[in-house]
Scaffold this motif. Structure first.
Motif, PDB file in Angstrom:
ATOM      1  N   GLU A  16       0.799  -1.235   0.000  1.00  0.00           N
ATOM      2  CA  GLU A  16       0.000   0.000   0.000  1.00  0.00           C
ATOM      3  C   GLU A  16       0.829   1.282   0.000  1.00  0.00           C
ATOM      4  OE1 GLU A  16      -3.666   2.049   2.496  1.00  0.00           O
ATOM      5  OE2 GLU A  16      -2.910   0.095   3.115  1.00  0.00           O
ATOM      6  N   THR A  17       1.784   1.402   0.887  1.00  0.00           N
ATOM      7  CA  THR A  17       2.574   2.631   0.970  1.00  0.00           C
ATOM      8  C   THR A  17       3.411   2.832  -0.286  1.00  0.00           C
ATOM      9  OG1 THR A  17       2.671   2.444   3.381  1.00  0.00           O
ATOM     10  CG2 THR A  17       4.262   3.913   2.338  1.00  0.00           C
ATOM     11  N   ARG A  18       4.013   1.759  -0.798  1.00  0.00           N
ATOM     12  CA  ARG A  18       4.817   1.890  -2.020  1.00  0.00           C
ATOM     13  C   ARG A  18       3.955   2.277  -3.209  1.00  0.00           C
ATOM     14  NH1 ARG A  18       7.732  -2.481   0.467  1.00  0.00           N
ATOM     15  NH2 ARG A  18       6.631  -4.048  -0.772  1.00  0.00           N
ATOM     16  N   LEU A  19       2.755   1.730  -3.282  1.00  0.00           N
ATOM     17  CA  LEU A  19       1.846   2.125  -4.361  1.00  0.00           C
ATOM     18  C   LEU A  19       1.487   3.606  -4.228  1.00  0.00           C
ATOM     19  CD1 LEU A  19       0.165   1.373  -6.825  1.00  0.00           C
ATOM     20  CD2 LEU A  19      -1.666   0.669  -5.257  1.00  0.00           C
ATOM     21  N   ASP A  20       1.240   4.064  -2.998  1.00  0.00           N
ATOM     22  CA  ASP A  20       0.942   5.481  -2.768  1.00  0.00           C
ATOM     23  C   ASP A  20       2.123   6.362  -3.168  1.00  0.00           C
ATOM     24  OD1 ASP A  20      -1.570   4.822  -1.781  1.00  0.00           O
ATOM     25  OD2 ASP A  20      -0.979   5.022   0.327  1.00  0.00           O
ATOM     26  N   ILE A  21       3.330   5.929  -2.839  1.00  0.00           N
ATOM     27  CA  ILE A  21       4.533   6.686  -3.201  1.00  0.00           C
ATOM     28  C   ILE A  21       4.661   6.766  -4.715  1.00  0.00           C
ATOM     29  CG2 ILE A  21       7.067   6.652  -3.215  1.00  0.00           C
ATOM     30  CD1 ILE A  21       6.890   5.412  -0.361  1.00  0.00           C
ATOM     31  N   PHE A  22       4.507   5.633  -5.381  1.00  0.00           N
ATOM     32  CA  PHE A  22       4.648   5.618  -6.838  1.00  0.00           C
ATOM     33  C   PHE A  22       3.604   6.521  -7.491  1.00  0.00           C
ATOM     34  CE2 PHE A  22       3.920   3.847 -11.093  1.00  0.00           C
ATOM     35  CZ  PHE A  22       5.189   4.034 -11.615  1.00  0.00           C
ATOM     36  N   ARG A  23       2.375   6.449  -7.041  1.00  0.00           N
ATOM     37  CA  ARG A  23       1.319   7.300  -7.612  1.00  0.00           C
ATOM     38  C   ARG A  23       1.594   8.780  -7.355  1.00  0.00           C
ATOM     39  NH1 ARG A  23      -3.659   5.407  -9.097  1.00  0.00           N
ATOM     40  NH2 ARG A  23      -4.648   7.131  -8.012  1.00  0.00           N
ATOM     41  N   LEU A  24       2.111   9.102  -6.179  1.00  0.00           N
ATOM     42  CA  LEU A  24       2.485  10.480  -5.866  1.00  0.00           C
ATOM     43  C   LEU A  24       3.565  10.972  -6.828  1.00  0.00           C
ATOM     44  CD1 LEU A  24       2.450  12.944  -3.831  1.00  0.00           C
ATOM     45  CD2 LEU A  24       4.288  11.753  -2.654  1.00  0.00           C
ATOM     46  N   LEU A  25       4.560  10.128  -7.085  1.00  0.00           N
ATOM     47  CA  LEU A  25       5.651  10.520  -7.979  1.00  0.00           C
ATOM     48  C   LEU A  25       5.189  10.622  -9.430  1.00  0.00           C
ATOM     49  CD1 LEU A  25       8.593   8.505  -6.408  1.00  0.00           C
ATOM     50  CD2 LEU A  25       8.074  10.948  -6.158  1.00  0.00           C
ATOM     51  N   ALA A  39       7.483  11.631   2.594  1.00  0.00           N
ATOM     52  CA  ALA A  39       7.065  11.111   3.900  1.00  0.00           C
ATOM     53  C   ALA A  39       5.995  12.002   4.528  1.00  0.00           C
ATOM     54  CB  ALA A  39       8.275  10.993   4.823  1.00  0.00           C
ATOM     55  N   SER A  40       6.200  13.308   4.496  1.00  0.00           N
ATOM     56  CA  SER A  40       5.228  14.189   5.144  1.00  0.00           C
ATOM     57  C   SER A  40       3.900  14.226   4.387  1.00  0.00           C
ATOM     58  CB  SER A  40       5.797  15.597   5.327  1.00  0.00           C
ATOM     59  OG  SER A  40       6.081  16.192   4.091  1.00  0.00           O
ATOM     60  N   ARG A  41       3.928  14.176   3.075  1.00  0.00           N
ATOM     61  CA  ARG A  41       2.675  14.174   2.298  1.00  0.00           C
ATOM     62  C   ARG A  41       1.852  12.922   2.568  1.00  0.00           C
ATOM     63  NH1 ARG A  41       3.316  16.119  -3.935  1.00  0.00           N
ATOM     64  NH2 ARG A  41       4.534  18.004  -3.593  1.00  0.00           N
ATOM     65  N   LEU A  42       2.529  11.806   2.808  1.00  0.00           N
ATOM     66  CA  LEU A  42       1.823  10.550   3.047  1.00  0.00           C
ATOM     67  C   LEU A  42       1.585  10.267   4.527  1.00  0.00           C
ATOM     68  CD1 LEU A  42       3.566   8.253   0.421  1.00  0.00           C
ATOM     69  CD2 LEU A  42       1.373   9.442   0.226  1.00  0.00           C
ATOM     70  N   GLY A  43       2.117  11.141   5.396  1.00  0.00           N
ATOM     71  CA  GLY A  43       1.975  10.920   6.828  1.00  0.00           C
ATOM     72  C   GLY A  43       2.719   9.684   7.290  1.00  0.00           C
ATOM     73  N   ALA A  44       3.875   9.448   6.664  1.00  0.00           N
ATOM     74  CA  ALA A  44       4.662   8.252   6.972  1.00  0.00           C
ATOM     75  C   ALA A  44       5.948   8.640   7.700  1.00  0.00           C
ATOM     76  CB  ALA A  44       5.006   7.518   5.677  1.00  0.00           C
ATOM     77  N   VAL A  45       6.566   7.670   8.331  1.00  0.00           N
ATOM     78  CA  VAL A  45       7.849   7.858   8.993  1.00  0.00           C
ATOM     79  C   VAL A  45       8.937   7.927   7.918  1.00  0.00           C
ATOM     80  CG1 VAL A  45       9.481   6.849  10.638  1.00  0.00           C
ATOM     81  CG2 VAL A  45       7.014   6.594  10.999  1.00  0.00           C
ATOM     82  N   GLN A  46       9.866   8.883   8.072  1.00  0.00           N
ATOM     83  CA  GLN A  46      10.874   9.100   7.040  1.00  0.00           C
ATOM     84  C   GLN A  46      11.764   7.872   6.812  1.00  0.00           C
ATOM     85  OE1 GLN A  46      12.788  12.854   7.420  1.00  0.00           O
ATOM     86  NE2 GLN A  46      13.669  12.757   5.384  1.00  0.00           N
ATOM     87  N   ASN A  47      12.166   7.174   7.873  1.00  0.00           N
ATOM     88  CA  ASN A  47      13.009   5.979   7.714  1.00  0.00           C
ATOM     89  C   ASN A  47      12.282   4.890   6.928  1.00  0.00           C
ATOM     90  OD1 ASN A  47      14.749   7.376   9.310  1.00  0.00           O
ATOM     91  ND2 ASN A  47      14.712   5.945  11.017  1.00  0.00           N
ATOM     92  N   THR A  48      11.016   4.698   7.236  1.00  0.00           N
ATOM     93  CA  THR A  48      10.217   3.696   6.535  1.00  0.00           C
ATOM     94  C   THR A  48      10.042   4.086   5.072  1.00  0.00           C
ATOM     95  OG1 THR A  48       9.045   3.232   8.588  1.00  0.00           O
ATOM     96  CG2 THR A  48       8.016   2.461   6.561  1.00  0.00           C
ATOM     97  N   THR A  49       9.818   5.371   4.836  1.00  0.00           N
ATOM     98  CA  THR A  49       9.674   5.855   3.460  1.00  0.00           C
ATOM     99  C   THR A  49      10.948   5.616   2.671  1.00  0.00           C
ATOM    100  OG1 THR A  49       8.089   7.530   4.191  1.00  0.00           O
ATOM    101  CG2 THR A  49       9.123   7.873   2.046  1.00  0.00           C
ATOM    102  N   SER A  50      12.090   5.827   3.282  1.00  0.00           N
ATOM    103  CA  SER A  50      13.367   5.578   2.614  1.00  0.00           C
ATOM    104  C   SER A  50      13.498   4.114   2.218  1.00  0.00           C
ATOM    105  CB  SER A  50      14.537   5.974   3.512  1.00  0.00           C
ATOM    106  OG  SER A  50      14.557   7.365   3.699  1.00  0.00           O
ATOM    107  N   ALA A  51      13.072   3.217   3.094  1.00  0.00           N
ATOM    108  CA  ALA A  51      13.126   1.784   2.783  1.00  0.00           C
ATOM    109  C   ALA A  51      12.202   1.457   1.608  1.00  0.00           C
ATOM    110  CB  ALA A  51      12.740   0.958   4.005  1.00  0.00           C
ATOM    111  N   HIS A  52      11.026   2.050   1.591  1.00  0.00           N
ATOM    112  CA  HIS A  52      10.095   1.834   0.480  1.00  0.00           C
ATOM    113  C   HIS A  52      10.671   2.380  -0.827  1.00  0.00           C
ATOM    114  CE1 HIS A  52       6.902   0.136   2.830  1.00  0.00           C
ATOM    115  NE2 HIS A  52       6.706   1.229   3.543  1.00  0.00           N
ATOM    116  N   LEU A  53      11.286   3.551  -0.775  1.00  0.00           N
ATOM    117  CA  LEU A  53      11.883   4.146  -1.976  1.00  0.00           C
ATOM    118  C   LEU A  53      13.009   3.271  -2.519  1.00  0.00           C
ATOM    119  CD1 LEU A  53      11.823   7.859  -0.850  1.00  0.00           C
ATOM    120  CD2 LEU A  53      10.666   6.934  -2.882  1.00  0.00           C
ATOM    121  N   LYS A  54      13.775   2.670  -1.623  1.00  0.00           N
ATOM    122  CA  LYS A  54      14.858   1.785  -2.043  1.00  0.00           C
ATOM    123  C   LYS A  54      14.303   0.574  -2.800  1.00  0.00           C
ATOM    124  CE  LYS A  54      18.872  -0.665  -0.243  1.00  0.00           C
ATOM    125  NZ  LYS A  54      19.676  -0.964   0.946  1.00  0.00           N
ATOM    126  N   ILE A  55      13.216   0.012  -2.305  1.00  0.00           N
ATOM    127  CA  ILE A  55      12.596  -1.137  -2.960  1.00  0.00           C
ATOM    128  C   ILE A  55      12.076  -0.738  -4.343  1.00  0.00           C
ATOM    129  CG2 ILE A  55      10.613  -2.729  -2.856  1.00  0.00           C
ATOM    130  CD1 ILE A  55      11.088  -2.714   0.256  1.00  0.00           C
TER     131      ILE A  55
END
Length: 110
Positions: A16-25, A39-55
């Motif tokens: 879910e979060t990765r799909l949200d990130i991809f759609r945002l981009l 991270a702030s636009r999605l209300g997510a933790v920055q460390n977790t967002t970084s891990a999702h971006l890496k994937i």
């Protein structure tokens, strides 16, 4: 695109979060979005967002661009088009011309 990369791309978008990130981009277009802002636009933790971006990056769906001290992420539309092309490679019982309307609809100048 080979099967292994297609599976990685599909798996990365299957969360879910990765799909949200991809759609945002995708929505942001060529200008992308800084990592911290994602991270702030999605209300997510920055460390977790970084891990999702890496994937997403390893799956060939996003790329990072350094802008001074800021890392800006952009949807890799070439990688996404390659994924769609792989999925539609044998469409319409070997008559890809029948799929032309779908292919035209997803093609953009991004």
């Amino acid at each position: 695109m080979d099967k292994k990369l297609a599976l990685a791309a599909l798996a990365s978008l299957g969360q879910e979060t990765r799909l949200d990130i991809f759609r945002l981009l995708v929505k942001a277009g060529a200008q992308g979005v800084p990592a911290g802002e994602i991270a702030s636009r999605l209300g997510a933790v920055q460390n977790t967002t970084s891990a999702h971006l890496k994937i997403l990056h390893h799956a060939g769906l996003v790329r990072a661009e350094r802008d001074g001290r800021v890392v800006r992420y952009v949807a890799d539309m070439t990688g996404f088009r390659d994924l769609l092309a792989y999925l539609m490679e044998d469409c319409c019982n070997g008559s890809p011309e029948l799929c032309r309307p779908v292919i035209d609809a997803i093609t953009c100048e991004c």
